[in-house]
Design an enzyme around this catalytic site. Sequence first.
Site, mmCIF file in Angstrom:
data_model
loop_
_atom_site.group_PDB
_atom_site.id
_atom_site.type_symbol
_atom_site.label_atom_id
_atom_site.label_comp_id
_atom_site.label_asym_id
_atom_site.label_seq_id
_atom_site.Cartn_x
_atom_site.Cartn_y
_atom_site.Cartn_z
ATOM 1 N N HIS A 1 0.812 -1.225 0.000
ATOM 2 C CA HIS A 1 0.000 0.000 0.000
ATOM 3 C C HIS A 1 0.843 1.272 0.000
ATOM 4 O O HIS A 1 0.585 2.192 -0.786
ATOM 5 C CB HIS A 1 -0.937 0.012 1.206
ATOM 6 C CG HIS A 1 -2.090 -0.930 1.068
ATOM 7 N ND1 HIS A 1 -3.016 -1.131 2.064
ATOM 8 C CD2 HIS A 1 -2.476 -1.728 0.033
ATOM 9 C CE1 HIS A 1 -3.916 -2.018 1.651
ATOM 10 N NE2 HIS A 1 -3.596 -2.393 0.428
ATOM 11 N N LYS B 1 -7.593 -0.027 3.528
ATOM 12 C CA LYS B 1 -7.013 -0.115 4.857
ATOM 13 C C LYS B 1 -6.425 -1.515 5.051
ATOM 14 O O LYS B 1 -6.862 -2.461 4.401
ATOM 15 C CB LYS B 1 -8.058 0.227 5.925
ATOM 16 C CG LYS B 1 -9.339 -0.628 5.844
ATOM 17 C CD LYS B 1 -9.174 -1.960 6.554
ATOM 18 C CE LYS B 1 -9.954 -3.025 5.852
ATOM 19 N NZ LYS B 1 -9.437 -4.362 6.124
#
Length: 328
Positions: free
Chosen positions: A77, A95
């Site tokens: 990420h 997330k």
Amino acid sequence: MFRWGVLSTAKIGREQLLPAIVDSENGVLSAIASRDLSKAKALGERFGARHAFGSYEELLASEEVDGVYIPLPTSQHVEWTAKAIEAGKHVLVEKPLALDAKDIPPLIKLRDEKKVLVCEAFMVTYHPQWIKVRDLIAGGAIGRLRHVQGAFSYYNVDPNNMRNKLDLGGGALPDIGVYPTVSTRFSTGKEPIRVQATIERDKTFGTDIYSSIRADFGDFELSFYLSTQMAARQVMVFHGEKGFIEVFGPFNAGLYEHHRIELHNQNHTEAQVFRFPGTQQYRLECEAFVRAAQGGKDRVFTLEESVLNQKVIDAIFRAGEKDGWETV
């Protein structure tokens, strides 16, 4: 219309975000990228994307993309968020954004330099049921908040699933531990001071598969448990001196439960039920993100908030290695 690009053909994108983008009022799915071009083309045809790319770099270089959604494995990420920002794209990243809070400030600096919007995809903060919980607490509906109780669990022992791969950022705390923390912080506007935790890891996978956590917020406490190897359950309860609020299906409303919360009075003789049928929290998230990216005043989940939430998760991991309190 805001032109979305999606990096990878991951399940959460296929099942949640791509349908949300297609159904949204202010965005269009422009491009999908995969390291396997055939997968990108197939998913693009399914959702009506105009372009398919065989690499993430090609998508980021495309002038047909205003912003990207990143549902890659957790360990990737930060890297791809940085690359997307460098390419001048707005970024909505799944997330958890990071596996350590210290990895986020460099992204904030880069965001400010490139003047783009970057948000961690906490869809729950856009759901009207959580906005209602926040408003009820702030309005004194339950009096002084004393305790928050939560649980989030599911059963997954697939060795090929990224949630069971330590090197990809798998584990219960990164995957679902972020939800009781972020929803409590969102609903109360408070930050935890210290935490205690018991953490169990899978002997084969090495990932955390069970945690029992206690967080001290000063005015109240949060206690919750997580597991990736227990029967599926979600619950959050906010208990005050004058009453309590129970949130049903708090994180995946519509899958675990109906979209509803219940407000109970002090003597448990009366309850108000608030329902939010048909709410599409991923669509609300996408539409708010686009409005904010285009200069609107919509509330979005900022990178500054991401730092605060990740600091809690980092402290829980540290607390799991000791007997006693760990400062957040």
